[in-house]
Design a protein around this motif. Sequence first.
Motif, PDB file in Angstrom:
ATOM      1  N   VAL A  89       0.858  -1.184   0.000  1.00  0.00           N
ATOM      2  CA  VAL A  89       0.000   0.000   0.000  1.00  0.00           C
ATOM      3  C   VAL A  89       0.892   1.231   0.000  1.00  0.00           C
ATOM      4  N   THR A  90       0.508   2.222  -0.791  1.00  0.00           N
ATOM      5  CA  THR A  90       1.261   3.471  -0.830  1.00  0.00           C
ATOM      6  C   THR A  90       0.547   4.524   0.012  1.00  0.00           C
ATOM      7  N   SER A  91       1.338   5.275   0.783  1.00  0.00           N
ATOM      8  CA  SER A  91       0.769   6.328   1.623  1.00  0.00           C
ATOM      9  C   SER A  91       1.385   7.670   1.243  1.00  0.00           C
ATOM     10  N   ALA A  92       0.686   8.747   1.639  1.00  0.00           N
ATOM     11  CA  ALA A  92       1.164  10.099   1.354  1.00  0.00           C
ATOM     12  C   ALA A  92       0.993  10.960   2.591  1.00  0.00           C
ATOM     13  N   GLN A  93       1.934  11.854   2.847  1.00  0.00           N
ATOM     14  CA  GLN A  93       1.878  12.725   4.014  1.00  0.00           C
ATOM     15  C   GLN A  93       1.331  14.094   3.637  1.00  0.00           C
ATOM     16  N   LEU A  94       0.354  14.580   4.421  1.00  0.00           N
ATOM     17  CA  LEU A  94      -0.186  15.925   4.224  1.00  0.00           C
ATOM     18  C   LEU A  94      -0.243  16.614   5.580  1.00  0.00           C
ATOM     19  N   LEU A  95       0.566  17.654   5.764  1.00  0.00           N
ATOM     20  CA  LEU A  95       0.594  18.423   6.996  1.00  0.00           C
ATOM     21  C   LEU A  95      -0.147  19.732   6.779  1.00  0.00           C
ATOM     22  N   VAL A  96      -1.038  20.051   7.703  1.00  0.00           N
ATOM     23  CA  VAL A  96      -1.848  21.257   7.557  1.00  0.00           C
ATOM     24  C   VAL A  96      -1.822  22.053   8.848  1.00  0.00           C
ATOM     25  N   THR A  97      -2.160  23.332   8.741  1.00  0.00           N
ATOM     26  CA  THR A  97      -2.307  24.191   9.908  1.00  0.00           C
ATOM     27  C   THR A  97      -3.680  24.833   9.892  1.00  0.00           C
ATOM     28  N   ASP A  98      -4.032  25.413  11.002  1.00  0.00           N
ATOM     29  CA  ASP A  98      -5.322  26.069  11.142  1.00  0.00           C
ATOM     30  C   ASP A  98      -5.494  27.171  10.105  1.00  0.00           C
ATOM     31  N   ASN A  99      -4.445  27.950   9.899  1.00  0.00           N
ATOM     32  CA  ASN A  99      -4.534  29.087   8.974  1.00  0.00           C
ATOM     33  C   ASN A  99      -4.748  28.656   7.526  1.00  0.00           C
ATOM     34  N   ASP A 100      -4.279  27.445   7.176  1.00  0.00           N
ATOM     35  CA  ASP A 100      -4.429  26.985   5.798  1.00  0.00           C
ATOM     36  C   ASP A 100      -5.890  26.972   5.369  1.00  0.00           C
ATOM     37  N   PHE A 101      -6.762  26.606   6.281  1.00  0.00           N
ATOM     38  CA  PHE A 101      -8.181  26.443   5.926  1.00  0.00           C
ATOM     39  C   PHE A 101      -8.923  27.771   5.792  1.00  0.00           C
ATOM     40  N   ARG A 102      -8.233  28.873   6.104  1.00  0.00           N
ATOM     41  CA  ARG A 102      -8.851  30.182   5.913  1.00  0.00           C
ATOM     42  C   ARG A 102      -8.775  30.617   4.447  1.00  0.00           C
ATOM     43  N   ASP A 103      -7.965  29.889   3.662  1.00  0.00           N
ATOM     44  CA  ASP A 103      -7.744  30.230   2.253  1.00  0.00           C
ATOM     45  C   ASP A 103      -8.616  29.332   1.370  1.00  0.00           C
ATOM     46  N   PRO A 104      -9.613  29.881   0.676  1.00  0.00           N
ATOM     47  CA  PRO A 104     -10.479  29.072  -0.195  1.00  0.00           C
ATOM     48  C   PRO A 104      -9.699  28.310  -1.263  1.00  0.00           C
ATOM     49  N   ALA A 105      -8.639  28.934  -1.774  1.00  0.00           N
ATOM     50  CA  ALA A 105      -7.835  28.273  -2.806  1.00  0.00           C
ATOM     51  C   ALA A 105      -7.163  27.021  -2.247  1.00  0.00           C
ATOM     52  N   PHE A 106      -6.700  27.122  -0.997  1.00  0.00           N
ATOM     53  CA  PHE A 106      -6.079  25.956  -0.362  1.00  0.00           C
ATOM     54  C   PHE A 106      -7.091  24.819  -0.235  1.00  0.00           C
ATOM     55  N   ARG A 107      -8.291  25.153   0.192  1.00  0.00           N
ATOM     56  CA  ARG A 107      -9.303  24.136   0.409  1.00  0.00           C
ATOM     57  C   ARG A 107      -9.672  23.445  -0.908  1.00  0.00           C
ATOM     58  N   LYS A 108      -9.749  24.214  -1.960  1.00  0.00           N
ATOM     59  CA  LYS A 108     -10.054  23.627  -3.263  1.00  0.00           C
ATOM     60  C   LYS A 108      -8.936  22.707  -3.721  1.00  0.00           C
ATOM     61  N   GLN A 109      -7.676  23.191  -3.553  1.00  0.00           N
ATOM     62  CA  GLN A 109      -6.529  22.380  -3.970  1.00  0.00           C
ATOM     63  C   GLN A 109      -6.423  21.100  -3.130  1.00  0.00           C
ATOM     64  N   ASP A 135       2.311  20.901  13.745  1.00  0.00           N
ATOM     65  CA  ASP A 135       2.565  21.611  14.991  1.00  0.00           C
ATOM     66  C   ASP A 135       3.895  22.359  14.987  1.00  0.00           C
ATOM     67  N   ALA A 136       4.848  21.867  14.187  1.00  0.00           N
ATOM     68  CA  ALA A 136       6.177  22.490  14.180  1.00  0.00           C
ATOM     69  C   ALA A 136       6.137  23.938  13.712  1.00  0.00           C
ATOM     70  N   VAL A 137       5.195  24.296  12.852  1.00  0.00           N
ATOM     71  CA  VAL A 137       5.135  25.671  12.316  1.00  0.00           C
ATOM     72  C   VAL A 137       3.808  26.349  12.613  1.00  0.00           C
ATOM     73  N   SER A 138       3.004  25.756  13.508  1.00  0.00           N
ATOM     74  CA  SER A 138       1.732  26.373  13.857  1.00  0.00           C
ATOM     75  C   SER A 138       1.964  27.742  14.485  1.00  0.00           C
ATOM     76  N   THR A 139       1.145  28.704  14.137  1.00  0.00           N
ATOM     77  CA  THR A 139       1.326  30.073  14.640  1.00  0.00           C
ATOM     78  C   THR A 139       0.573  30.310  15.932  1.00  0.00           C
ATOM     79  N   ARG A 140      -0.176  29.326  16.386  1.00  0.00           N
ATOM     80  CA  ARG A 140      -0.862  29.505  17.653  1.00  0.00           C
ATOM     81  C   ARG A 140       0.150  29.527  18.783  1.00  0.00           C
ATOM     82  N   LYS A 141      -0.039  30.416  19.735  1.00  0.00           N
ATOM     83  CA  LYS A 141       0.940  30.591  20.802  1.00  0.00           C
ATOM     84  C   LYS A 141       0.975  29.384  21.734  1.00  0.00           C
ATOM     85  N   ALA A 142      -0.174  28.812  21.964  1.00  0.00           N
ATOM     86  CA  ALA A 142      -0.236  27.657  22.866  1.00  0.00           C
ATOM     87  C   ALA A 142      -1.030  26.544  22.185  1.00  0.00           C
TER      88      ALA A 142
END
Length: 786
Positions: free
Chosen positions: A116-136, A157-164
């Motif tokens: 089985v082949t797997s793929a990694q997708l890392l996301v942040t909270d801010n990514d979902f604020r962009d409609p273009a990101f959500r479509k892509q 989590d490594a690049v999340s902009t949330r303070k806590a």
Amino acid sequence: MDGAESTRAFVKDVRRIVIKVGTAVVTRTGGRLALGRLGALCEQIHELNSQGYEVILVSSGAVGVGRQRLRYRKLINSSFADLQKPQVELDGKSCAAVGQNGLMALYDTLFSQLDVTSAQLLVTDNDFRDPAFRKQLSETVKSLLSMKVVPIFNENDAVSTRKAPYEDSSGIFWDNDSLSALLAMELKADLLVLLSDVDGLYSGPPSDPNSELIHTYIKERHEGTITFGDKSRVGRGGMTAKVKAAVYAAYAGIPVVITSGFATDNIIQVLNGKRIGTLFHRDAVKWVPLGEVGTRDMALAARESSRRLQALSSKERSKILLDVADALVANEKQILAENEADVAEAQQADYEKSLVSRLALKPGKVSSLANAIRVLANMEEPVGRVLKRTQTTDRGLVLSCAMCNMLSQLSEGLILEKLSSPLGVLLIIFESRPDALVQIASLAIRSGNGLLLKGGKEARRSNAILHKVITSAIPKSVGERLIGLVTSREEIPELLKLDDVIDLVIPRGSNKLVSQIKSSTKIPVLGHADGICHVYVDKSADRAMAKQIVVDAKTDYPAACNAMETLLVHKDLVQDGSLNELIVELQFKGVSIFGGPRASSLLNIPEARSLHNEYSSLACTVEIVDDVNAAINHIHDHGRQVRLFTFFFSCSCLFSTSLSVQFLASFYVLIRVMHVKQRVFSLNGSAHTDCIITEDHEVAEVFLRQVDSAAVFHNASTRFSDGFRFGLGAEVGISTSRIHARGPVGVEGLLTTRWLARGSGQVVNGDKGIVYTHKDLSLHSSGQAG
């Protein structure tokens, strides 16, 4: 999808599924990866992938894995002086960066082992604020799924902009539970499965024995009533976060199931429609009536009603039974109509003939059951019967003073009475036979016990109408909840956990059912797993009598547990042709004959696949023995099934930087196929019912004394092993246990004892200078010292 629960019928239309696995499942204590659980998860995803499901995985665990790795790295790079200083907590973002790399490497290796082949997708909270990101994002996932690639999501989590990031609950999502709910909606999934370290959502903390697993979450009923336990030992969530995410997704139209990630096949079971874990569905309130009673409530109600029943007089309890008998007769047409519908459905489903036979209520059966209940009602009162009455007297020095020394005898007697008493609440699990419901219910009423009944699904209409008729005859002063009817098999595991409420379990059914019940509960279990009944025809047997008994024992009711399954014959009957006559007579009645090793060779008949075979149909095994001692040995050696236990070798591997991911994954694959088989042979009889046919009374006595069974007969059919035929009025089942009741279990088998003491101010006072004497009193005395 056979056997799917009605509330889970929607899973047949599921094609795209989001699976979220929490840190508590991915890692073990200390942050080390739980390699076995991850391997089982990947195997389930591989199976789903091969069946055409589109699987999206959301995985936590990176921070925990990274923290463990960095602690190790920090340890080996620290001097002794450094280790004496106060240790600063590691930065969570660094832990996430390091751990994500190792976590994905392991997923890639495990999936590669399964092609089985797997793929990694890392996301942040801010990514979902962009409609273009959500479509892509939707387009990328659609492309991956079309190629049967498994997308694996995690919050970056490594690049999340949330303070806590581990405390802040603001934003579009705030942990991987809410991320999985968001992805399920964004990617138009058909189902979201949240894997936890417990079986699902409980009414209270899972560690609390009074907490019950909630199979279907109903917001109108459960919101605000559930007490949550501690937060997850790792990660950010816990059950509170899962419930919040589940409600969010469910009311947006995505069904959600919270279940255990520790089991090896729970995801498969969910998609097979089994009632696993807790379901969240926006239509749940339409499926489950708000007034539905939970398993604990049902058991508690039965106990409370039983106490009210016990408070009635003997005459009042007898009248309840007579009313039940009259109600059965009055509703006979409706009962038979429902039973005929069950039988027709069973035949259409191509059930075994033996099951259909047990299911059918034959003409006159309802009247027969009513008559048996009337016999039970007119029996001597079983509850509160004085079994033993004893007077206890203490003698000793009781008075001493300066003026005189006096020796006095304490003549006051303490009267002790041992009384018969109900057990409390009974759980009876039975298959096929609706008449068993009537017998069991009447015995429970007569013995003053509360009762929970779970019948087979093949008899659901019959059981429902019988339960309705019987409970309608119970007066309101006692309450119809004295007898509860459990309608779903998924409720059985919950009932079997209620060892503080339910006092005895009696399973009536197959060997598999009884064995499963015994291994699944702390509650005492009464019953029998095997019904291998033997008839031994001795050389001195009256041949005509032997023919009559053998035919009756096999053909009167072949599906019964007291029907003959093995015919043993003395070797001399081969020489004089008597064995052939017996076989011809059985075959004339439609019985298929199979032989043991000796009989099949001498008589040229098909060899039985096993000498332990409960046919429950018109078939039996025939074997030839040398004498009565050989017959006894055969019964003891082959009555109970020789069991093969397979113990799978399992181990928990430590995830360490000193071991490569490739090695660990390979080792996991190795241990999945390794197993150690140990054969355990049990040379004991089925301990049900066995019979000897002989005119030699000395031989008969040897058989009667030495065969270790619940019922042993001389010159009588095994079919007599029945509570009604024994004069018990009815039976709740046949027990082969050595503890408590044995053989056909009637009213007495559902009773225990308790003690009453009648005194006049007696105290123990350390037993100083006391010698107790005891005197048995007449059971009919007034209860006062004479």
